[in-house]
Design a protein around this motif. Structure first.
Motif, PDB file in Angstrom:
ATOM      1  N   LEU A  86      -5.725   9.915   1.953  1.00 22.74           N
ATOM      2  CA  LEU A  86      -5.856  10.869   0.857  1.00 22.74           C
ATOM      3  C   LEU A  86      -7.083  10.476   0.060  1.00 22.74           C
ATOM      4  O   LEU A  86      -7.132   9.364  -0.499  1.00 22.74           O
ATOM      5  CB  LEU A  86      -4.604  10.805  -0.023  1.00 22.74           C
ATOM      6  CG  LEU A  86      -4.651  11.622  -1.309  1.00 22.74           C
ATOM      7  CD1 LEU A  86      -4.666  13.108  -0.983  1.00 22.74           C
ATOM      8  CD2 LEU A  86      -3.462  11.280  -2.196  1.00 22.74           C
ATOM      9  N   SER A 129      -9.322  11.196  -3.172  1.00 26.09           N
ATOM     10  CA  SER A 129      -9.174  11.882  -4.459  1.00 26.09           C
ATOM     11  C   SER A 129     -10.420  11.786  -5.337  1.00 26.09           C
ATOM     12  O   SER A 129     -10.618  12.631  -6.208  1.00 26.09           O
ATOM     13  CB  SER A 129      -7.968  11.312  -5.219  1.00 26.09           C
ATOM     14  OG  SER A 129      -8.085   9.902  -5.350  1.00 26.09           O
ATOM     15  N   ALA A 152      -2.809  15.824  -5.519  1.00 25.83           N
ATOM     16  CA  ALA A 152      -2.599  14.579  -4.765  1.00 25.83           C
ATOM     17  C   ALA A 152      -1.124  14.441  -4.376  1.00 25.83           C
ATOM     18  O   ALA A 152      -0.799  14.024  -3.260  1.00 25.83           O
ATOM     19  CB  ALA A 152      -3.050  13.377  -5.599  1.00 25.83           C
ATOM     20  N   VAL A 156      -4.638   5.498   0.323  1.00 29.64           N
ATOM     21  CA  VAL A 156      -5.093   6.175  -0.896  1.00 29.64           C
ATOM     22  C   VAL A 156      -6.162   5.346  -1.603  1.00 29.64           C
ATOM     23  O   VAL A 156      -6.328   4.158  -1.329  1.00 29.64           O
ATOM     24  CB  VAL A 156      -3.917   6.447  -1.867  1.00 29.64           C
ATOM     25  CG1 VAL A 156      -2.854   7.319  -1.211  1.00 29.64           C
ATOM     26  CG2 VAL A 156      -3.300   5.140  -2.369  1.00 29.64           C
ATOM     27  N   TYR A 192      -0.115   7.375  -8.829  1.00 36.60           N
ATOM     28  CA  TYR A 192       0.295   6.603  -7.659  1.00 36.60           C
ATOM     29  C   TYR A 192       1.819   6.598  -7.541  1.00 36.60           C
ATOM     30  O   TYR A 192       2.373   6.810  -6.462  1.00 36.60           O
ATOM     31  CB  TYR A 192      -0.242   5.180  -7.793  1.00 36.60           C
ATOM     32  CG  TYR A 192       0.006   4.274  -6.608  1.00 36.60           C
ATOM     33  CD1 TYR A 192      -0.928   4.193  -5.573  1.00 36.60           C
ATOM     34  CD2 TYR A 192       1.140   3.490  -6.535  1.00 36.60           C
ATOM     35  CE1 TYR A 192      -0.728   3.349  -4.495  1.00 36.60           C
ATOM     36  CE2 TYR A 192       1.353   2.649  -5.458  1.00 36.60           C
ATOM     37  CZ  TYR A 192       0.413   2.578  -4.437  1.00 36.60           C
ATOM     38  OH  TYR A 192       0.621   1.743  -3.370  1.00 36.60           O
TER      39      TYR A 192
END
Lengths: 371, 371
Positions: free
Chosen positions: B25, B27, B89, B106, B116
């Motif tokens: 992921l 971001s 996310a 991540v 998170y």
């Protein structure tokens, strides 16, 4: 002025003590500024666990003396790092540990996972706890000094916008109009724009947060503008939509009247004790009932202050109620893909009816002007 | 162009697979743009675990079609969230879990602790792992297309600066000069300034990252200016110092010559294979040996690209070596409190000696001009 900051820190300390944590580390810049009077680049605030332990502002380099940035409250201990490149948050956690703190409340909505781990590793005896949005909650209700900064910012934005309307617009690009507005904000005493100025023409008009392009203003366009001034750190917002040329088309008048009615409904719903979601609904249902629900943004307004978008949110799922002395925007809009649209945006302060109801800070007319 | 982004994503996928994690992921906006061709507001990139699983760009709202923002690579699946206010996310982690991923790498240096935790909670079968700065490492060495964007940005900055030098400066404020430079950047085709333009006069001159004040230019001042253009997302930087009036004072000439010598030493140290700290030392020791060590900033240069301050750092504790095709700034400076100072800042691309050595992108003269 120093007392204001010390009082704010005392209120936060009470909350921390009530929550069972002791020292607190504030890293979000707007929160640092709120509690310390200034937020020098990279600085964090270490709040001592009791009144006897002095609060410390930990800065990577000596703060610049620049009036627009505010001055650090003199009752703070200024701690300048001697190791270049060291994270001030890590240094502050280290300090807290060496000063005997067992727990340190941190802003988990601001610290990255990587920084959090570095904090956790630096002081083995120190337990990290969550501060939550305690400082943001303190920031919700503004004092008259803060509102006065917002009021001056709004006046500056009104002036900048008023001057633009007197100039020739046809043929100029969105980008240039935005730059000119920002120059005028500074001319009238702003520290700078409160956020990137949005100028949207023709098919772009009415888009929330539209970033200016090279499209030029044409006859018959809707022109929507959203700008704000930063003044002593406080940020306000105004948005207006105009039509270019002498006679707006029927669809333009109709759409404008609709958004205006929605925005008025939102403004009129601003009373102390009103649920935030009800203010949103007041504005939103006017658009919904005319079939424009899908074109809507997630929120029809939000709080303003040291940040341009802070709590409360005026949105369908928002929790909480409005209090007096909370400044918010009311900014419904409709954007029709390919055609354009309308946004009308004011900054107001929630006031009790006995004090005359909501105080409008951005006073530029909301008539549909043909420029 | 689409192939460029797909190739970059393949390289990242190889690294992830080698590290034993599967899906990733991304971001951090500059990283999203690097891999996806665009970083619409709030968007995150979900990298599938193998070539068969399509990569997805998860956006909170449909991306605006605005050339300056880039266009999302068409080989990506565009996933627009239907729930307003949902964190993209979190939605992406949910997607990864439902598509059978067991682990998701991540960006722990970008995600906050609170985000998170929300990611960790949404997909119980999904284990979060660290991606580290894998994307930043890919971004270090630029291709010729990227360098070409930086080169155009540098030309724009040179033009804007050149025009300013032809205008009358005495009596104008730092703030207005900065705004005028930013307008000129846009006039010449920049998307906007690469970072807030710094204009520093008199006692402010030579301060790194000085933010403009209302101080007016006076005869005899040093004037130091630092600006850059953003062009197709790429950001460059140029800084120069001038003297106002006809004849610089002796101390000004002396200080200028010193900083010039330091900056030249830094530029000349830019060869493929050089340790970053050695480049820093080359510039720094010139100032140190003249007794100005303490006045120095933590780094004398840094990488540029999709962000204005990226790896590598040219600093005393920096690890790593320079490669060819890495663009960096070289920007030593000295600021004497109360008197002012000098900064000279270029953007260059590291090139092998066989190709003529470092390529200077910012070509405005570094002679001490009296304006």
């Amino acid at each position: 002025m120093s007392e204001v900051y010390a009082t704010r820190r005392s209120r936060l300390r009470e909350r921390c003590n009530a929550a069972g944590t002791a020292a607190a580390l504030i890293s979000r810049p707007a929160n640092v500024r709120y509690l310390a009077g200034a937020a020098p680049q990279g600085a964090v605030l270490l709040l001592g666990r009791d009144q006897d332990q002095q609060d410390q502002l930990v800065c990577p380099v000596p703060p610049e003396d620049r009036p627009a940035d505010g001055r650090p409250d003199e009752s703070l201990v200024l701690h300048i790092l001697s190791t270049p490149g060291r994270d001030p948050a890590v240094a502050a956690a280290d300090l807290a540990g060496s000063q005997g703190s067992e727990a340190l409340a941190v802003e988990e909505h601001h610290l990255t996972v990587a920084r959090y781990r570095a904090l956790d590793a630096v002081a083995p005896g120190l337990r990290l706890a969550g501060l939550g949005t305690a400082v943001e909650q303190l920031r919700l209700i503004k004092d008259e000094e803060e509102i006065s900064c917002l009021r001056i910012g709004a006046e500056i934005a009104d002036q900048a916008l008023g001057e633009l309307l007197e100039s020739i617009l046809v043929g100029r690009t969105e980008r240039h109009l935005a730059l000119e507005l920002e120059r005028r904000l500074v001319d009238h005493g702003a520290e700078g724009p409160a956020f990137p100025t949005s100028v949207a023409t023709g098919p772009n008009s009415g888009r929330p947060g539209h970033r200016p392009t090279d499209r030029r203003v044409e006859e018959g366009d809707f022109l929507s503008v959203c700008l704000g001034a930063a003044y002593r750190g406080y940020r306000c917002e105004i948005g207006r939509t105009f039509v270019i040329g002498t006679s707006p088309a029927d669809w333009q008048v109709e759409l404008y009247d609709l958004v205006f009615a929605a925005q008025r409904a939102g403004r009129e719903a601003l009373v102390p004790g009103a649920a935030c979601r009800d203010v949103d609904r007041a504005a939103r249902q006017v658009l919904d009932s005319a079939g424009h629900g899908a074109a809507l943004q997630p929120a029809t307004g939000h709080g303003v202050g040291l940040e341009i978008d802070e709590d409360p949110q005026l949105a369908p799922a928002a929790m909480g109620k409005l209090d007096a002395c909370v400044p918010v925007t009311v900014e419904p809009g409709v954007h029709l893909p390919g055609r354009g649209g309308v946004r009308i945006d004011d900054t107001l302060v929630v006031r009790p009816e006995a004090d005359g109801g909501p105080e409008l800070l951005t006073i530029t007319t909301k008539e549909l002007l043909a420029l």
